[in-house]
Write a protein that holds these residues in place. Structure first.
Motif, PDB file in Angstrom:
ATOM      1  N   PHE A   1       1.510  -1.167   0.095  1.00 16.27           N
ATOM      2  CA  PHE A   1      -0.138   0.320  -0.216  1.00 16.27           C
ATOM      3  C   PHE A   1       0.196   1.164  -0.147  1.00 16.27           C
ATOM      4  CE2 PHE A   1      -1.800   2.910   2.394  1.00 16.27           C
ATOM      5  CZ  PHE A   1      -3.236   3.889   1.536  1.00 16.27           C
ATOM      6  N   ALA A   2       1.612   1.578   1.359  1.00 16.75           N
ATOM      7  CA  ALA A   2       2.434   1.980   1.052  1.00 16.75           C
ATOM      8  C   ALA A   2       3.343   2.798  -0.807  1.00 16.75           C
ATOM      9  CB  ALA A   2       3.501   2.126   1.404  1.00 16.75           C
ATOM     10  N   GLU A   3       4.044   1.697  -0.858  1.00 15.83           N
ATOM     11  CA  GLU A   3       4.696   1.395  -2.986  1.00 15.83           C
ATOM     12  C   GLU A   3       3.777   2.080  -3.669  1.00 15.83           C
ATOM     13  OE1 GLU A   3       6.555  -1.244  -4.718  1.00 15.83           O
ATOM     14  OE2 GLU A   3       7.487  -1.718  -3.164  1.00 15.83           O
TER      15      GLU A   3
ATOM     16  N   THR B   1       8.615  11.579  -2.778  1.00 11.41           N
ATOM     17  CA  THR B   1       7.592  10.654  -2.920  1.00 11.41           C
ATOM     18  C   THR B   1       8.938   8.972  -2.635  1.00 11.41           C
ATOM     19  OG1 THR B   1       6.188  11.173  -4.335  1.00 11.41           O
ATOM     20  CG2 THR B   1       7.444   9.186  -5.290  1.00 11.41           C
ATOM     21  N   VAL B   2      10.719   9.943  -3.547  1.00 12.30           N
ATOM     22  CA  VAL B   2      11.453   8.787  -3.887  1.00 12.30           C
ATOM     23  C   VAL B   2      11.997   8.955  -1.907  1.00 12.30           C
ATOM     24  CG1 VAL B   2      13.714   8.255  -4.637  1.00 12.30           C
ATOM     25  CG2 VAL B   2      12.040   9.884  -6.052  1.00 12.30           C
ATOM     26  N   LEU B   3      12.262  10.208  -1.717  1.00 14.19           N
ATOM     27  CA  LEU B   3      12.516   9.352   0.113  1.00 14.19           C
ATOM     28  C   LEU B   3      11.832   8.421   0.594  1.00 14.19           C
ATOM     29  CD1 LEU B   3      15.058  11.161   1.579  1.00 14.19           C
ATOM     30  CD2 LEU B   3      13.350  13.016   2.240  1.00 14.19           C
ATOM     31  N   CYS B   4      10.568   8.985   0.181  1.00 20.03           N
ATOM     32  CA  CYS B   4       9.746   7.861   1.072  1.00 20.03           C
ATOM     33  C   CYS B   4       9.786   6.299   0.316  1.00 20.03           C
ATOM     34  CB  CYS B   4       7.887   7.901   0.965  1.00 20.03           C
ATOM     35  SG  CYS B   4       7.426   9.669   2.062  1.00 20.03           S
ATOM     36  N   LEU B   5      10.022   6.249  -0.449  1.00 19.21           N
ATOM     37  CA  LEU B   5      10.815   4.934  -0.901  1.00 19.21           C
ATOM     38  C   LEU B   5      11.586   4.688  -0.479  1.00 19.21           C
ATOM     39  CD1 LEU B   5       9.667   5.432  -5.384  1.00 19.21           C
ATOM     40  CD2 LEU B   5       8.790   3.839  -2.720  1.00 19.21           C
ATOM     41  N   SER B   6      12.594   5.795   0.175  1.00 14.78           N
ATOM     42  CA  SER B   6      13.903   5.463   0.232  1.00 14.78           C
ATOM     43  C   SER B   6      13.411   4.828   2.012  1.00 14.78           C
ATOM     44  CB  SER B   6      14.792   6.199   0.881  1.00 14.78           C
ATOM     45  OG  SER B   6      14.689   6.815   1.275  1.00 14.78           O
ATOM     46  N   HIS B   7      12.696   4.839   2.178  1.00 17.33           N
ATOM     47  CA  HIS B   7      12.931   4.603   3.836  1.00 17.33           C
ATOM     48  C   HIS B   7      11.393   3.268   4.114  1.00 17.33           C
ATOM     49  CE1 HIS B   7      12.905   8.229   6.103  1.00 17.33           C
ATOM     50  NE2 HIS B   7      12.559   8.822   4.970  1.00 17.33           N
ATOM     51  N   ILE B   8      10.688   2.729   2.702  1.00 16.26           N
ATOM     52  CA  ILE B   8       9.973   1.465   2.538  1.00 16.26           C
ATOM     53  C   ILE B   8      11.772   0.633   2.024  1.00 16.26           C
ATOM     54  CG2 ILE B   8       8.203   0.863   0.896  1.00 16.26           C
ATOM     55  CD1 ILE B   8       7.700   2.816   0.886  1.00 16.26           C
ATOM     56  N   ALA B   9      11.756   1.423   1.373  1.00 14.46           N
ATOM     57  CA  ALA B   9      13.321  -0.055   1.200  1.00 14.46           C
ATOM     58  C   ALA B   9      14.456  -0.076   2.533  1.00 14.46           C
ATOM     59  CB  ALA B   9      14.744   1.035   0.139  1.00 14.46           C
ATOM     60  N   ARG B  10      14.727   0.803   3.437  1.00 17.53           N
ATOM     61  CA  ARG B  10      15.651   0.818   4.219  1.00 17.53           C
ATOM     62  C   ARG B  10      14.589  -0.486   5.285  1.00 17.53           C
ATOM     63  NH1 ARG B  10      14.437   2.528   9.195  1.00 17.53           N
ATOM     64  NH2 ARG B  10      13.154   4.360   7.910  1.00 17.53           N
ATOM     65  N   ARG B  11      13.030   0.211   5.494  1.00 14.51           N
ATOM     66  CA  ARG B  11      12.424  -0.841   6.652  1.00 14.51           C
ATOM     67  C   ARG B  11      11.952  -2.146   6.049  1.00 14.51           C
ATOM     68  NH1 ARG B  11       7.360   0.670   7.106  1.00 14.51           N
ATOM     69  NH2 ARG B  11       6.910   0.151   9.073  1.00 14.51           N
ATOM     70  N   PHE B  12      11.628  -2.611   4.768  1.00 14.56           N
ATOM     71  CA  PHE B  12      11.419  -3.733   4.351  1.00 14.56           C
ATOM     72  C   PHE B  12      11.796  -4.498   3.285  1.00 14.56           C
ATOM     73  CE2 PHE B  12       7.371  -1.222   5.045  1.00 14.56           C
ATOM     74  CZ  PHE B  12       6.851  -1.586   6.020  1.00 14.56           C
ATOM     75  N   GLY B  13      13.007  -3.495   2.817  1.00 10.24           N
ATOM     76  CA  GLY B  13      14.380  -4.730   2.555  1.00 10.24           C
ATOM     77  C   GLY B  13      13.875  -5.366   0.525  1.00 10.24           C
TER      78      GLY B  13
ATOM     79  N   ARG C   1      15.588  16.145  -3.528  1.00 11.44           N
ATOM     80  CA  ARG C   1      15.563  14.630  -2.253  1.00 11.44           C
ATOM     81  C   ARG C   1      15.209  13.606  -2.919  1.00 11.44           C
ATOM     82  NH1 ARG C   1      10.666  17.035   1.277  1.00 11.44           N
ATOM     83  NH2 ARG C   1      10.360  17.888  -1.135  1.00 11.44           N
ATOM     84  N   ALA C   2      14.948  13.515  -4.514  1.00 13.24           N
ATOM     85  CA  ALA C   2      14.744  12.267  -5.138  1.00 13.24           C
ATOM     86  C   ALA C   2      16.368  11.778  -5.394  1.00 13.24           C
ATOM     87  CB  ALA C   2      14.172  12.885  -6.539  1.00 13.24           C
ATOM     88  N   LEU C   3      17.410  12.496  -5.133  1.00 13.73           N
ATOM     89  CA  LEU C   3      19.186  12.494  -5.340  1.00 13.73           C
ATOM     90  C   LEU C   3      18.792  11.241  -3.719  1.00 13.73           C
ATOM     91  CD1 LEU C   3      19.793  15.336  -7.226  1.00 13.73           C
ATOM     92  CD2 LEU C   3      19.797  13.203  -8.793  1.00 13.73           C
ATOM     93  N   ASP C   4      18.842  12.168  -3.208  1.00 17.91           N
ATOM     94  CA  ASP C   4      19.411  11.545  -1.940  1.00 17.91           C
ATOM     95  C   ASP C   4      18.606  10.195  -1.851  1.00 17.91           C
ATOM     96  OD1 ASP C   4      20.409  13.810  -1.638  1.00 17.91           O
ATOM     97  OD2 ASP C   4      19.254  15.139  -0.220  1.00 17.91           O
ATOM     98  N   GLY C   5      17.232  10.425  -1.997  1.00 18.56           N
ATOM     99  CA  GLY C   5      16.455   9.329  -1.717  1.00 18.56           C
ATOM    100  C   GLY C   5      17.119   7.775  -2.466  1.00 18.56           C
ATOM    101  N   TYR C   6      17.294   7.997  -3.408  1.00 23.56           N
ATOM    102  CA  TYR C   6      17.486   6.747  -4.746  1.00 23.56           C
ATOM    103  C   TYR C   6      18.771   6.572  -4.358  1.00 23.56           C
ATOM    104  CZ  TYR C   6      18.533   4.800  -8.923  1.00 23.56           C
ATOM    105  OH  TYR C   6      18.589   3.807  -9.591  1.00 23.56           O
ATOM    106  N   ASP C   7      19.673   7.912  -4.057  1.00 21.19           N
ATOM    107  CA  ASP C   7      20.743   7.235  -3.724  1.00 21.19           C
ATOM    108  C   ASP C   7      20.781   6.022  -1.878  1.00 21.19           C
ATOM    109  OD1 ASP C   7      22.431   8.601  -5.104  1.00 21.19           O
ATOM    110  OD2 ASP C   7      23.072   9.833  -3.611  1.00 21.19           O
ATOM    111  N   ASP C   8      20.239   6.528  -1.321  1.00 25.35           N
ATOM    112  CA  ASP C   8      19.895   5.735   0.272  1.00 25.35           C
ATOM    113  C   ASP C   8      19.197   4.497  -0.788  1.00 25.35           C
ATOM    114  OD1 ASP C   8      20.164   7.474   1.676  1.00 25.35           O
ATOM    115  OD2 ASP C   8      18.973   8.124   1.839  1.00 25.35           O
ATOM    116  N   ILE C   9      17.849   4.307  -1.960  1.00 27.66           N
ATOM    117  CA  ILE C   9      18.000   3.324  -2.244  1.00 27.66           C
ATOM    118  C   ILE C   9      18.871   2.322  -2.337  1.00 27.66           C
ATOM    119  CG2 ILE C   9      16.303   2.044  -3.677  1.00 27.66           C
ATOM    120  CD1 ILE C   9      14.427   3.951  -3.586  1.00 27.66           C
TER     121      ILE C   9
END
Length: 125
Positions: A49-51, A71-83, A110-118
């Motif tokens: 749902f979050a994705e 959006t990308v920053l939030c996707l990075s949080h989802i990637a961190r939490r759920f792998g 933030r899209a660049l930062d988020g994508y790096d985190d992903i």
């Protein structure tokens, strides 16, 4: 504009859906949607749902909307939490990061930062 870091709780699914639809139709509602997206990315239990909410926001928000980078920053949080992230979410994050690199007025950094985190969280080097 001075922004503060907040970690809102995950709102109810109905509230997220309502906030999302409102912001995509009316840019003045973007703050409410941002809070809902961050809440579900950081604290929601349903990765799919979050994705889905992030992908919907990232594909429908207007160019220049602050929701695109978020959006990308939030996707990075989802990637961190759920792998993991779906291929669709990964493709969107990559695309928005490329747009941010090409034109920061289109998609904020933030899209660049988020994508790096992903890439870090999912070991995509």
């Amino acid at each position: 504009m001075h922004r503060t870091l907040e970690n809102p709780p995950a709102p109810a699914r109905e509230m997220v859906t309502e906030a999302l639809e409102g912001a995509l139709d009316d840019r003045s509602a973007a703050d409410h949607t941002a809070e809902a997206l961050v809440g579900i990315a950081l604290h929601g239990d349903d990765r799919d749902f979050a994705e889905h909410c992030c992908v919907k926001t990232g594909t429908r928000a207007a160019p220049g909307s602050p929701l695109l980078g978020l959006t990308v920053l939030c996707l990075s949080h989802i990637a961190r939490r759920f792998g993991r992230l779906s291929d669709e979410a990964l493709d969107l994050a990559r695309s928005l990061a490329q747009r941010a690199a090409a034109d920061p007025a289109d998609v904020d950094g933030r899209a660049l930062d988020g994508y790096d985190d992903i890439r870090t969280f999912l070991h995509l080097w």
